[in-house]
Design an enzyme around this catalytic site. Structure first.
Site, PDB file in Angstrom:
ATOM      1  N   LYS A 190      29.242  39.393  51.234  1.00  0.00           N
ATOM      2  CA  LYS A 190      29.268  40.774  50.718  1.00  0.00           C
ATOM      3  C   LYS A 190      29.723  40.791  49.260  1.00  0.00           C
ATOM      4  CE  LYS A 190      33.089  43.360  51.580  1.00  0.00           C
ATOM      5  NZ  LYS A 190      33.753  43.923  50.392  1.00  0.00           N
ATOM      6  N   ASN A 191      30.831  40.099  48.991  1.00  0.00           N
ATOM      7  CA  ASN A 191      31.411  40.204  47.642  1.00  0.00           C
ATOM      8  C   ASN A 191      30.622  39.433  46.594  1.00  0.00           C
ATOM      9  OD1 ASN A 191      33.300  41.937  48.563  1.00  0.00           O
ATOM     10  ND2 ASN A 191      34.978  40.463  48.653  1.00  0.00           N
ATOM     11  N   ARG A 242      34.916  50.766  45.634  1.00  0.00           N
ATOM     12  CA  ARG A 242      35.320  50.455  44.260  1.00  0.00           C
ATOM     13  C   ARG A 242      34.353  49.512  43.566  1.00  0.00           C
ATOM     14  NH1 ARG A 242      40.546  51.700  43.416  1.00  0.00           N
ATOM     15  NH2 ARG A 242      40.692  50.299  41.661  1.00  0.00           N
ATOM     16  N   CYS A 249      43.458  53.668  46.472  1.00  0.00           N
ATOM     17  CA  CYS A 249      42.924  52.617  47.337  1.00  0.00           C
ATOM     18  C   CYS A 249      43.962  52.264  48.395  1.00  0.00           C
ATOM     19  CB  CYS A 249      42.612  51.393  46.487  1.00  0.00           C
ATOM     20  SG  CYS A 249      42.102  49.967  47.449  1.00  0.00           S
ATOM     21  N   ARG A 295      45.007  49.771  42.144  1.00  0.00           N
ATOM     22  CA  ARG A 295      44.026  48.771  41.697  1.00  0.00           C
ATOM     23  C   ARG A 295      43.420  49.259  40.385  1.00  0.00           C
ATOM     24  NH1 ARG A 295      40.040  47.411  46.522  1.00  0.00           N
ATOM     25  NH2 ARG A 295      39.333  45.743  45.137  1.00  0.00           N
ATOM     26  N   ASP A 310      42.171  38.223  50.849  1.00  0.00           N
ATOM     27  CA  ASP A 310      41.334  38.818  51.906  1.00  0.00           C
ATOM     28  C   ASP A 310      41.536  38.132  53.264  1.00  0.00           C
ATOM     29  OD1 ASP A 310      40.405  40.561  50.042  1.00  0.00           O
ATOM     30  OD2 ASP A 310      38.465  39.576  49.744  1.00  0.00           O
ATOM     31  N   ARG A 319      31.921  47.934  57.175  1.00  0.00           N
ATOM     32  CA  ARG A 319      31.779  47.764  55.719  1.00  0.00           C
ATOM     33  C   ARG A 319      31.677  46.290  55.347  1.00  0.00           C
ATOM     34  NH1 ARG A 319      36.108  50.529  52.029  1.00  0.00           N
ATOM     35  NH2 ARG A 319      34.788  49.397  50.573  1.00  0.00           N
TER      36      ARG A 319
HETATM   37  C1  EPZ Z   1      37.674  41.525  44.473  1.00  0.00           C
HETATM   38  O1  EPZ Z   1      38.180  42.787  44.093  1.00  0.00           O
HETATM   39  C2  EPZ Z   1      37.167  41.667  45.876  1.00  0.00           C
HETATM   40  N1  EPZ Z   1      36.137  42.694  45.900  1.00  0.00           N
HETATM   41  C3  EPZ Z   1      38.309  42.040  46.809  1.00  0.00           C
HETATM   42  O2  EPZ Z   1      37.810  42.050  48.126  1.00  0.00           O
HETATM   43  C4  EPZ Z   1      39.405  40.975  46.719  1.00  0.00           C
HETATM   44  O3  EPZ Z   1      40.502  41.378  47.509  1.00  0.00           O
HETATM   45  C5  EPZ Z   1      39.844  40.811  45.262  1.00  0.00           C
HETATM   46  O4  EPZ Z   1      38.677  40.516  44.432  1.00  0.00           O
HETATM   47  C6  EPZ Z   1      40.844  39.694  45.069  1.00  0.00           C
HETATM   48  O5  EPZ Z   1      40.304  38.491  45.507  1.00  0.00           O
HETATM   49  C7  EPZ Z   1      34.880  42.381  45.581  1.00  0.00           C
HETATM   50  O6  EPZ Z   1      34.567  41.255  45.237  1.00  0.00           O
HETATM   51  C8  EPZ Z   1      33.872  43.453  45.677  1.00  0.00           C
HETATM   52  P1  EPZ Z   1      40.571  41.824  41.091  1.00  0.00           P
HETATM   53  P2  EPZ Z   1      38.518  43.125  42.577  1.00  0.00           P
HETATM   54  O7  EPZ Z   1      40.069  42.606  39.935  1.00  0.00           O
HETATM   55  O8  EPZ Z   1      37.506  42.478  41.701  1.00  0.00           O
HETATM   56  C9  EPZ Z   1      44.666  43.552  39.323  1.00  0.00           C
HETATM   57  C10 EPZ Z   1      37.513  42.993  50.293  1.00  0.00           C
HETATM   58  O9  EPZ Z   1      38.265  43.269  51.246  1.00  0.00           O
HETATM   59  N2  EPZ Z   1      43.822  44.172  38.273  1.00  0.00           N
HETATM   60  O10 EPZ Z   1      40.425  40.336  41.067  1.00  0.00           O
HETATM   61  O11 EPZ Z   1      38.732  44.575  42.469  1.00  0.00           O
HETATM   62  C11 EPZ Z   1      44.438  44.211  40.684  1.00  0.00           C
HETATM   63  O12 EPZ Z   1      45.178  45.375  40.842  1.00  0.00           O
HETATM   64  C12 EPZ Z   1      37.917  43.279  48.871  1.00  0.00           C
HETATM   65  O13 EPZ Z   1      36.383  42.500  50.440  1.00  0.00           O
HETATM   66  C13 EPZ Z   1      44.426  44.849  37.234  1.00  0.00           C
HETATM   67  O14 EPZ Z   1      45.657  44.953  37.145  1.00  0.00           O
HETATM   68  O15 EPZ Z   1      39.911  42.377  42.430  1.00  0.00           O
HETATM   69  C14 EPZ Z   1      44.832  43.102  41.624  1.00  0.00           C
HETATM   70  O16 EPZ Z   1      46.223  43.081  41.816  1.00  0.00           O
HETATM   71  C15 EPZ Z   1      39.069  44.155  48.726  1.00  0.00           C
HETATM   72  N3  EPZ Z   1      43.626  45.415  36.279  1.00  0.00           N
HETATM   73  C16 EPZ Z   1      44.409  41.829  40.878  1.00  0.00           C
HETATM   74  O17 EPZ Z   1      44.273  42.218  39.514  1.00  0.00           O
HETATM   75  C17 EPZ Z   1      42.270  45.314  36.326  1.00  0.00           C
HETATM   76  O18 EPZ Z   1      41.595  45.846  35.426  1.00  0.00           O
HETATM   77  C18 EPZ Z   1      43.116  41.213  41.335  1.00  0.00           C
HETATM   78  O19 EPZ Z   1      42.078  42.197  41.334  1.00  0.00           O
HETATM   79  C19 EPZ Z   1      41.681  44.611  37.372  1.00  0.00           C
HETATM   80  C20 EPZ Z   1      42.481  44.038  38.338  1.00  0.00           C
END
Ligand code: EPZ
Length: 418
Positions: free
Chosen positions: A22-23, A92, A116, A121, A305, A397
């Protein structure tokens, strides 16, 4: 709203095949906007999140067909550069269209995702990086409004190795003049898959899968046919379903090299694991689960995850476990539900402290996000007696035909629509 009725306490046995990621699929779908024509994506899991992304692309003007795990996305007639709140708030990952829209139209209006279940996030790193490429960014009525006359290659250092920001910036940088360096880039396999598809489309991207990614722009991209990588999170979750029920299952169509840390941890917890080409077998016959601590980290660390399902597994392990989530400190909504099944877990700051119990007992429990739902399905499959798993739309989902796959392994699970 559908629920699952589960008769737990039966070991899962047998062989099933895993689905596409999915991701990985979600950013690949967004990347189709970078070209005009028909992008074909195969091994696509038929999930609600994929349908939501398809709706976002339709709003932008794409024609999309999803049939038998193949997506045909025709972006020739795209003429709109907006992603509406109604869709972005549902998922998101819709935010992934921001980079491609800027690259294609030189402008975009994409809703901010808002709250969220996993805690705050933010998307600040996406926006800061886009500004460094020369985008003018403002916020208007809850929407990010981006304008870019001319994008210029730049050095962007991400404070956190964000998956979404790395993907978005990689795609936007394809429209910039010159080389962009993304430093502290995410190394996740889904990012490598995205970069590989973009390169097949004609882009020059170096270093994907390492913390330094270089994107050479401007690039003129052609549509391609692409096959999505297997879903490493689904693979690990199903293997844990085998382990938590004391069974033996073989999963085919998977990439064990994307799961090194997880496989090390589950072996340490007592499972017998056999890896062959594209299959993994997990065997708990005659074995006992032992406590193994984990702390989540960016790839190749232990994935956040998998933290909720690992918490379910450790609830039934012998001994004490500490599970810490360093990515999403608030991602513990599964804990009070696991406690309803008889688990002994105490949450403090960003850690769950578990005292393993020798059995769980069926109950009615409520899913609150995709991976919390995965945690609860594992626990209810292991729990003695009957459970009702409520709000299974969270599972829909992220896990393709999960009840069919589990039933094929001998689970007594029934979907009830009310
Ligand atoms: C991806 O989300 C995945 N989603 C998430 O999977 C997964 O949990 C996450 O990566 C971490 O591995 C998809 O791939 C669609 P990040 P993403 O930006 O890209 C902080 C699932 O269940 N951050 O790597 O949104 C953020 O708050 C989902 O399938 C900022 O501070 O994750 C987090 O603590 C849920 N500012 C960390 O970085 C930003 O601008 C990692 O988030 C962006 C992120």
């Amino acid at each position: 709203m559908d629920r699952f009725a589960i008769e737990g306490g039966r070991p899962l046995e047998g062989k099933i095949s895993g689905s596409g990621s999915k991701n990985a699929t979600l950013p690949l779908m967004a990347a189709s906007l970078l070209t005009q024509g028909v992008t074909v994506i195969r091994n696509v899991p038929e999930l609600q999140d994929i349908r939501t992304m398809a709706m976002v692309l339709r709003v932008i003007g794409a024609d999309i067909i999803l049939e038998n795990g193949t997506l045909n996305i025709d972006t020739s007639r795209c003429n709109f550069w907006e992603a509406p709140y109604e869709l972005v708030r549902k998922m998101r990952a819709s935010f992934y269209v921001l980079g491609p829209l800027i690259a294609r139209f030189g402008k975009a209006r994409v809703s901010l995702p808002g709250g969220c279940a996993l805690g705050p996030r933010p998307v600040d790193l996406h926006l800061k990086g886009l500004q460094q490429l020369g985008c003018d960014i403002s916020i208007d009525s809850g929407y990010v409004v981006a304008k870019a006359r001319k994008l210029k290659g730049s050095e962007i250092r991400l404070d956190i190795a964000s998956v979404g920001a790395t993907g978005n910036l990689m795609m936007a940088a394809l429209a910039a003049n010159g080389v962009t360096l993304i430093d502290n880039a995410a190394c996740e396999p889904e990012i490598v898959d995205l970069a590989s598809m973009l390169c097949a489309m004609g882009a020059e991207i170096r270093g994907a899968g390492t913390p330094q990614v270089e994107v050479v722009g401007p690039a003129y991209l052609n549509p391609v046919e692409w096959t999505v990588i297997p879903d490493r999170i689904e693979t690990a979750t199903l293997l844990m379903a085998g382990a938590v029920t004391g069974g033996r299952i073989r999963l085919t169509g998977c990439r064990s090299d994307h799961l090194t840390i997880f496989l090390d941890k589950i072996k340490e917890a007592g499972a017998d694991v056999k890896v062959e080409d594209s299959s993994v077998t997990i065997d708990m016959h005659g074995r006992k689960l032992g406590a193994v601590d984990v702390t989540t980290a960016v790839y190749p660390g232990f994935p956040t995850d998998l933290q909720p399902p690992w918490t379910a597994l450790m609830s039934l392990a012998e001994g004490d476990t500490v599970i810490t989530d360093s990515i999403y400190p608030e991602r513990f909504t599964h804990v009070p539900e696991l406690v309803r099944l008889g688990a002994r877990i105490h949450k403090k700051v960003n850690s769950a402290y578990i005292k393993g119990v020798d059995h769980l007992t069926g109950a009615e429990v409520m899913c609150s996000d995709i991976r919390a739902a995965a945690s609860l399905i594992l626990a209810t499959l292991a729990a003695e007696g009957r459970s009702n798993l409520m709000r299974v739309y969270h599972l829909d989902r992220g896990y393709e035909r999960i009840e069919e796959k589990l039933a094929a392994l001998g689970a007594k699970i029934q979907r009830i629509s009310e």
